[in-house]
Design a protein around this motif. Structure first.
Motif, short mmCIF file in Angstrom:
data_model
loop_
_atom_site.label_atom_id
_atom_site.label_comp_id
_atom_site.label_asym_id
_atom_site.label_seq_id
_atom_site.Cartn_x
_atom_site.Cartn_y
_atom_site.Cartn_z
N UNK D 46 54.15 45.93 75.08
CA UNK D 46 53.26 46.78 75.87
C UNK D 46 52.93 46.16 77.23
N UNK D 152 48.95 53.68 76.13
CA UNK D 152 48.10 52.53 76.43
C UNK D 152 46.70 52.79 75.86
N UNK D 153 45.86 51.76 75.90
CA UNK D 153 44.47 51.95 75.47
C UNK D 153 43.83 53.10 76.22
N UNK D 154 44.12 53.14 77.52
CA UNK D 154 43.54 54.21 78.34
C UNK D 154 43.99 55.59 77.91
N UNK D 157 42.52 56.53 74.53
CA UNK D 157 41.11 56.90 74.66
C UNK D 157 40.97 58.28 75.30
N UNK D 171 48.99 50.41 70.39
CA UNK D 171 49.84 50.58 71.57
C UNK D 171 51.27 50.10 71.29
#
Lengths: 352, 352, 352, 352
Positions: D46, D152-154, D157, D171
């Motif tokens: 990642x 991704x985390x973004x 979310x 991820x």
């Protein structure tokens, strides 16, 4: 005289260009940039290309005179961000002094010079020029940030091929040697020790350090990028700084004391610049740590994560600048701390 | 009734037998051990053999009724150590209550049960027995520690071969599933939620958590090792505990509040048991963290390093029990905290 | 005279005791063990507790005279297993010679001696005793395996406290120094170089190496465990060996040549013992590799994975003994190879 | 018709611009680039910013119609390099057919589409257009390379915030989901399975795979970059290809068979494109591997290192394109192999 303002902007990734927009939206221009000091999210070690990516984005867009310092590693709660130091010559009413900053690149270092006297001298010379440029004395300085080169497999092989010996045969170890030489160069320039003592220290025979030095190493450059931050009566802005050092990685009290000084002046913390390292003795306050025996995670990553936790908890957010590897940048196992803060706008005409 | 004393002993390595000597020198016998709760220095993940080595050293030497819980991972400033909970039925003068503890192993879990309702029920049942054994109510409990199994490549393959589906196909991910089920079992046993809600939570459809649950998973066991620590008037010793939770990984205030309560009673902190996790939303207080996108270091290691830094700084040393992976053991991104402390010996006959 | 048989047994984890059962089922006793040479699944570096766990399981159960050598790291397709060398004095019909083996522990090494002349001498002396014990000459030897100690944070700190200087300040680096000294001790004992040249080589001033040396370092011991494998007319069994070396990590031809010799004799490959390392020049056949600049994975792990892939592909399974860090155990970037094989039982009375 | 030439150029780092010079020195222009297929030296997971850095260097300089595919991870002996596919319409005398290639970007994928039917369809559609553009049939195709996005985390979310569910909450796991969907899209486009079967396979209910698919995922893009390489009588050049698959990570025989076919035609190997993965069953040829239980190194890194060792040993150098994560790109535990080779210039007028 170079009065400055500071913008701390989160980044979505190392190549994020949103901070340029923020800069503009805040009323500054790219040309105002004195320095970009960023935390990027790589491993902070030899093969950290997050620094290289950030440099590839920023370097072509900033003024020739400006420098970037990208320090890799946002372990734990640390949050990737850039600290934009911009020229702001405005004389803010009610202030009769303020923070100033100047930046410069040193000459390129030959790989054979890395971690050696030539690097100490080069950094010391460049810092000296920056002090002169700012018209400040060593006592006015709160922080000197340096990004310096490291040795790669290629440069080590080239040195051997040329009959020369590198300061370290391990690429990760060369980062420490380079940080050490840069930091001792700063110590010399700030009058914290003489050249001879610095060279003894580099040879492991003297325990000199400067709490105002912050050096990090990277494969993405071959010269040293240097930024000096000082306080000066030639500027008039609300930014101020205090500096000190953590005696070890859990020295919360030392940081609290600096924050208390800020609070006593009614100041608002704008940023904390810190160095962190795994105590080379293998223990903290008498208890063994395992940062130096963990072959899966380098010690600098451990140290940033732990000290980053402490500082983020104190600051209240993770956009703290914690750089790993504190050779001669604080006592062994500890590290220098500089807190930049902003004074409130005075109600009356009392200049501060 | 099982009044206890607590010895926290540093370890030189996971196989260190020096704590046995300390136990003896302090006047206790191995037979007095109720539980050994250790932090070992591996990666705290699937292939952490520091836990297995510690278990190989301790398991053959402790009473049948005692349990071990080895939690891997001493990132940053955390220091490897064991917490020895020993039976101490002595009635210390001046105290009319004290900490008690009891431990048990659950039945072995079949790999197909890991992370599922059967594990919730098994843990809840065993915790229930321990409460009964101690003669305490859920409200008296300060901490329930569980060590539970995980899925390995072998057990996953065996499940598929048998036509069954594992709760996770990734071994590291299975640790989180197992911790979640154990923690929800504790929540049920402590009356913090009913079974149905727990199962909803396990399915990701409810946000239940217990700040008194502390679960860690390991490949070195196939049952659950469970320890309950509570306060009871049947004991009379100077040990006490307070518990709470960090709302996020930098919630220094929540810990400070617990420490203030200890200080208000004149107590001395003996140990802090904490859970830590990377906020699953990818940010802490609105700023992005990179723990979940770092493919070199697992998120649990990051979280222990950061929260370990905060707690070690507050406690003043690194021998803190910080366990990673806080599923249902505190709010998302936060984690439960239990502080065990010792009251001073009363001067007068006032029982405390 | 110590004729041997070899059993290679997969392990389910480092603490797996199933190989003891296999030993018994095959008709041997634990008392027959001369040496246990295992690949365990940790990181193969400083904090590899898979080795310690294996040692904790095996050491108490094997004869005093037997030694264990656990080499950590089963990266890529390598498969965890133990190689059990058992005493088998039986004279197999049709054979007039065979493999013999003997093992011994050296005296404990003081941390100050690690990686230095004292270790070279100690290993050379112990190997010499083993040759004498077996009644073989250096020319009869196919492999000398050594497990030797490393420096930890604790021993480094203790040395400094005693006013002494460790051979390395980095714990991972100390592994290489220890392997180098052991290997040069073997080279001296096998008459491949004289002591003076060995010490020059240790100082980096000579390029001596032995393709029959295989040294690995670990934190789980403070002496050296040494096993010598040789061919001798005093035994009569179907085991044979050939040895050679890979010139670099992709020297498939060198291994193929050894396997061709085995095939030419009608032999069946029983095991391959290999050393592997990242080429210190940073390139393989003129192309850059990144093993030495990867700060997330140590070079020894990379090297085992790559060479393990080659050898497992040639052998047809992953239960190959590939040990990382080949200082003086083959040419730079390469490593020694010993293939143990079994001859078919002769149809006629022709002794082989 | 797009006849091509292939230049494989080593890189000194991901931002190395020397390949542009090589391109020019060889007589090509940047505008001739059809595709840049590179191996960069990050972790391949990642947070691999070596891919992003390479993209930042290459993307602004190549034609709009060209695509880059940077696959991270040069573990072991693999060597960082770029494969430059350049348009070369020249009709080389003596050849009546040759390799052709075409590249395209798909539309951007919404994070909710990643790893799902929409990605299968998008990739299938774009591959279909490329086949039409080249005027080839599925049977002419030797390789389809795809670079596709990950979560991704973004983005995870953001999906949750929008009330949507991501295909994976981890991820790193999302990379596998994205590779799977891309590969099944290729399988559909090449007629290796119908859409329904592909979707079943995506749901884990069918074992479809294409040995000609090579997909890798990255955070540095939000669409899919796709390159198709085929053989066609519309071109006339000496490049040819053969493809097959390794049945497992040590299937040397399968690769040898392809190389034998090349040798039988007098060809010279120019490049090997391979996919590699840790066998999801946890074993290779009945022996346990530890790639899936190693929480320090992701399985894709292990697999690249091992298979890279095998292929580099066969090719004779480390500039091999080995990409990790072979979901539906070969049988479980194995992976597709495409060898591009060059025929000798014919002495006579026999067209080849």
């Amino acid at each position: 005289m170079t009065g400055i303002a500071l913008l701390t902007v989160p980044t979505a990734d190392p190549g994020d260009t949103r901070p340029f927009d923020i800069l503009t939206e805040t009323g500054y221009r790219t040309d105002d940039l004195v320095s970009v000091i960023g935390k990027t999210e790589g491993n902070g070690c030899v093969n950290d290309f997050s620094r290289g990516l950030a440099a590839a984005i920023w370097e072509p867009r900033i003024p020739d005179a400006a420098v970037t310092v990208f320090s890799g590693g946002t372990e734990g709660v640390l949050s990737p961000h850039v600290n934009l130091f911009v020229r702001d010559e405005q004389r803010y009413p009610g202030f009769d002094r303020g923070l100033v900053a100047a930046a410069r690149r040193s000459r390129p270092l030959d790989p054979a010079e890395i971690g050696r006297a030539a690097q100490v001298d080069t950094v010391a010379g460049t810092v000296g020029k920056l002090l002169a440029e700012l018209g400040v004395t060593a006592g006015d300085v709160h922080l000197v940030l340096v990004k310096c080169p490291l040795l790669t497999s290629d440069s080590i092989a080239a040195l051997y091929a040329a009959g020369q010996t590198p300061v370290a045969t391990d690429t990760y170890a060369s980062m420490g040697c380079s940080r050490a030489a840069s930091s001792l160069g700063i110590a010399v320039a700030l009058g914290e020790c003489d050249r001879e003592t610095a060279l003894d220290a580099l040879a492991g025979e003297a325990g000199v350090w400067s709490a105002r030095a912050s050096a990090s190493a990277g494969a993405e450059l071959d010269d040293c990028h240097i930024l000096v931050i000082a306080e000066s009566p030639t500027a008039a802005n609300p930014l101020r700084a205090v500096h000190g050092h953590m005696a070890d990685a859990i020295d919360l009290a030392a940081v609290q004391q600096l924050l208390d000084r800020v609070a006593a002046e009614g100041g608002t913390v704008r940023q904390i610049f810190a160095k962190a390292e795994a105590d080379p003795a293998g223990s903290v306050r008498g208890l063994r740590h395992t940062m130096l025996t963990d072959s899966d995670i380098n010690a600098t990553r451990h140290a940033r994560a732990a000290v980053g936790g402490v500082l983020a908890a104190l600051k209240g957010d993770g956009a703290v600048y914690v750089s790993g590897g504190a050779e001669h940048q604080g006592p062994p196992g500890g590290g220098g701390i500089t807190v930049i803060y902003e004074l409130p706008t005075p109600d009356r005409n009392d200049a501060r």
